[in-house]
Structure formats: structure tokens, C-alpha cells
Write a protein that holds these residues in place. Structure first.
Motif, PDB file in Angstrom:
ATOM      1  N   ASP A   8     -41.919 -17.982 -41.608  1.00 26.98           N
ATOM      2  CA  ASP A   8     -42.835 -19.123 -41.589  1.00 26.98           C
ATOM      3  C   ASP A   8     -42.568 -19.898 -40.299  1.00 26.98           C
ATOM      4  N   ALA A  38     -46.299 -15.927 -39.972  1.00 29.40           N
ATOM      5  CA  ALA A  38     -47.469 -16.798 -40.090  1.00 29.40           C
ATOM      6  C   ALA A  38     -47.306 -17.982 -39.136  1.00 29.40           C
ATOM      7  N   GLY A  69     -51.431 -17.940 -44.211  1.00 31.77           N
ATOM      8  CA  GLY A  69     -50.564 -16.886 -43.643  1.00 31.77           C
ATOM      9  C   GLY A  69     -49.336 -16.652 -44.505  1.00 31.77           C
ATOM     10  N   THR A 118     -56.250 -16.506 -39.948  1.00 30.03           N
ATOM     11  CA  THR A 118     -56.256 -17.142 -41.274  1.00 30.03           C
ATOM     12  C   THR A 118     -56.886 -18.534 -41.209  1.00 30.03           C
ATOM     13  N   PHE A 156     -51.895 -14.414 -39.111  1.00 23.66           N
ATOM     14  CA  PHE A 156     -50.931 -13.673 -39.921  1.00 23.66           C
ATOM     15  C   PHE A 156     -50.806 -12.293 -39.304  1.00 23.66           C
TER      16      PHE A 156
END
Ligand SMILES: *Cc1c(COP(=O)(O)O)cnc(C)c1O
Length: 385
Positions: free
Chosen positions: A198, A226, A92, A86, A242
Motif C-alpha cells: 500500500d 496500489a 487498488g 483504479t 493497481f
């Protein structure tokens, strides 16, 4: 003059201890190689699916190698993995939320609700907002971890759950307790669940430490993750990865695009061809051994800073498996000199600042910071007398 700008950046970069960029970038040989090949005179574009590559001016095959490499650290099975390189962690997260919604649509007719903690990175709220989703902010404890009791209160089991777990919150470096939170989800038994992680910063180094279980989907099940490329891994500009499963991919609308080999489930058409090459280069030259060494160095330097702050009885805090030390905000001169990020938590006495211990944040640098901190706080005490 632009030369002045370059000089200023080179001077400033080593003082920066408040943001999670790794200033020890080692891509000089990569650029020399690139110039030798002539690729610096070419336009390449990874428009397309890395797992469905087509020959041409792209590096899709290398992009797939990169995703497979990192995917194995996060516990993805090589027969059930899909992903892209990404443009950044936010990109992501955008894919995590979008893919999550599409996946949940395939499971239930009800609209999903996004659950995310109030300490999570703002991009999650912004992106959920951009995708017109209902968001429920879950309260955190003083460490910055999502509170299971508040999730239990707010979770609506009649609608699909799009869970965003923070593995390393931006300010306090808190890791949401997936085990406890998953128990709440299990108990409430919603119609469908999708979990996105995350892990912009922590997802870089955790796989190389004793805490690798925290980002291993065999230990805590998640559907996508991500990670930023320019935080831990040492990219020289914003980038990220990602990764998700083929089960999730199957629930996406591929928007059959014949001229791009059919499959375009990702949000953007064009993606960088150079970034996957840089990642690949870093995997070859840094790889497991280099990143393992760096990851453990970060954690031990962060521990050292925390211990020193405790010794001088400066109010400070640190989470488990974190490279982020946060503390009462020092006078502005220190904040400015070290480019410290600041935040506010009334429960911890108000203004806070943090140091993110990255590769360039050596003990020597931390000693300098501590000396400045001691000096200004002593002066302040003298003035108060
Ligand atoms: C930095 C960060 C982001 C944003 O990542 P970018 O690569 O800057 O887009 C998202 N989440 C967390 C937890 C972060 O620390």
C-alpha cells in the motif's frame, strides 16, 4: 449558490497542509483538448482488460500504456506485468487483497491470514473485513513501522500469509522495513506468501528519488502495489493504479464474459475512460523530469520544516524518505486554519498533528505556518505563567 462553493474551495485549497492532495493540478489544457474533440458529449467506458483491448468507445490501449509506464518504475518486467487504472488507492488495495486471496488459494487449501500493521491505512482492515478474512494487526514502533518481533510472534506458518506492507503510513509516514520483515517470513517458512504494497502517497514520489529501491520489486519482492493518482501525480479527482504480475493474474478466475472480450478478472465492470487519458496526458506533460523535480522539492521542503521545528525546540518527528512531519498537536486555532490532521500516541506524549508537504506547500506557506505556531505557543506559555 454553487458559485459560492467554488469560490470557497479556491480560497481554502492553498491553506490545506494536513492532507496529501496535490493542489497544483495542471489539467487546463487537457480539458480544452477534450472540449475540442467532442469527447465531452460522449460516454466511454473501460469495461474490460487493458491487456486484452477491443475497439470501441474506450481508452483501454491508453490504460495499458499508463500501467506499463508506472510499472517499469516499480521494477515490473514488461513480459510479466498486468494492471488497471483504479478509482482510488482503496480500490487498488481491494484488488491487492482479492487477487492475493485467489493467488494463495491456488497454492494452498488453508484459508489465508492477513497481516497488516496497526498504523496502516484503515481501508486495509475494512477491506479484509469485507472479504471475510482473518486479520492480525501487528504492533508498530513509535516511528510507525511494523515490528518484526511482533510479526514473528503472530505469524502462523500453517496458513498462507497475505502480507500488506505500508510504504508510507497515513499519519506518521512510516515505511515498513520489508527486508527485516521478509527475514521473519523466511524463517517461519509459511505454506504460501503474497505481498501487497500500500503505497498510496509514497508510491507516487519515491520512484523519482534516491529512495526508489523501496518500491522496486527487484530489490524488495512484492506481488502487487496500489498507488493513488490524486495524491502525488496531480489528478483532479480520486484515481489510482493497481499493478501486479501475470503469474498472479493467472491464478484469478477470469469469469469468461464473451461480450467484453472474455477476461474480467477485476472486481468492477465499469472503469473510467477519462482517467487513463488524464494519466497519459500527465505522463506526456509532467513525465519523469517534472515528477523528479517535484519529488525532490517535497522532500527538501519537509526536511526544512523539520529543521525549523527542531530549532524552536518544538517536539517533532519525521521518518526517512518521508514528506510528512508530525509533532505535538498545536492549539485548535492552528489545527483549524491549516486543516491539520490529528492522531494520538501516548508513547509520544498524547495528541499529535502532521503536515504533509505536497507540491503546493511552499517554504513561504510553511513560514506562515511556523509564525502562527510560534505565536500561539508563546501566548499559551504567557497564560500559563
Ligand atoms: C490515502 C491513503 C489510502 C487511501 O487512498 P485513497 O486514494 O484515498 O482511497 C490508503 N493507504 C494509504 C497509506 C494512504 O495514505
Amino acid at each position: 449558490m454553487v458559485e459560492d462553493l467554488a469560490k470557497a474551495v479556491m480560497e481554502q485549497k492553498m491553506h490545506e497542509i494536513g492532507y496529501p492532495g496535490n493542489q497544483c493540478v495542471k489539467l487546463t489544457k487537457f480539458y480544452k483538448w477534450l472540449l475540442k474533440t467532442g469527447l465531452d458529449t460522449s460516454i466511454m467506458n473501460n469495461a474490460g482488460d487493458p491487456y486484452h483491448p477491443y475497439p470501441g468507445t474506450n481508452t483501454l490501449v491508453y490504460e495499458r500504456t499508463v500501467i506499463d509506464f508506472f510499472g517499469s518504475y516499480f521494477g515490473f518486467d514488461m513480459s510479466n506485468i498486468w494492471g488497471i487504472v483504479t478509482f482510488c488507492g482503496t480500490d487498488g488495495n481491494n484488488h491487492g487483497i482479492y487477487f492475493g486471496v485467489q493467488y494463495l488459494k491456488s497454492k494452498s487449501k488453508e484459508k489465508p491470514i492477513v497481516y497488516v500493521s496497526d498504523a496502516a491505512h484503515y481501508s486495509n482492515m475494512r477491506l479484509a473485513d469485507a472479504q471475510n478474512l482473518e486479520i492480525r494487526l501487528i504492533k508498530t514502533n513509535t516511528n510507525g513501522e511494523m515490528l518484526p518481533e511482533d510479526l514473528e510472534k503472530q505469524l502462523d506458518p500453517t496458513r498462507p500469509v497475505l502480507m500488506i506492507y505500508a510504504v508510507g503510513t497515513t499519519f506518521k509516514g512510516a515505511i515498513d522495513n520489508q527486508k527485516e520483515l521478509n527475514k521473519v517470513i523466511e524463517k517461519k517458512n509459511p505454506v504460501a506468501v503474497y505481498r501487497h504494497i500500500d503505497a498510496a502517497l509514497f508510491g507516487g514520489y519515491l520512484p523519482f528519488t534516491e529512495y526508489s529501491d523501496l518500491v522496486d520489486r527487484n530489490k524488495c519482492p512484492f506481488d502487487s502495489i496500489a498507488v493513488s493518482g490524486h495524491k502525488f501525480f496531480g489528478m483532479d479527482e480520486p484515481a489510482g493504479i493497481f499493478i501486479t504480475t501475470r503469474d498472479v493474474l493467472k491464478a484469478q478466475n477470469p469469469f469468461h464474459v464473451t461480450y467484453l472480450n472474455e477476461d474480467m478478472p477485476m472486481l468492477n465492470c465499469s472503469r473510467s475512460s477519462i482517467t487513463p487519458l488524464k494519466f497519459w496526458w500527465l505522463i506526456q506533460h509532467e513525465g519523469d523530469a517534472g515528477w523528479r523535480k517535484q519529488a525532490n522539492q517535497l522532500l527538501s521542503n519537509a526536511q526544512w520544516l523539520y529543521k525549523k521545528l527542531k530549532e524552536i525546540e518544538y517536539p517533532c518527528y519525521m521518518n526517512k524518505a518521508s514528506n510528512t512531519v508530525f509533532f505535538t498537536c498545536p492549539p485548535q486555532v492552528v489545527v483549524d486554519k491549516y486543516h491539520l490532521a490529528t492522531d494520538y500516541d501516548a508513547r509520544l506524549g498524547g495528541r499529535l498533528a502532521h503536515v504533509v508537504v505536497m507540491q503546493h506547500v511552499s517554504k513561504k506557506k510553511l513560514k506562515e505556518f511556523l509564525a502562527d505556531l510560534i505565536l500561539v505557543t508563546k501566548n499559551r506559555k504567557k497564560m500559563e505563567k
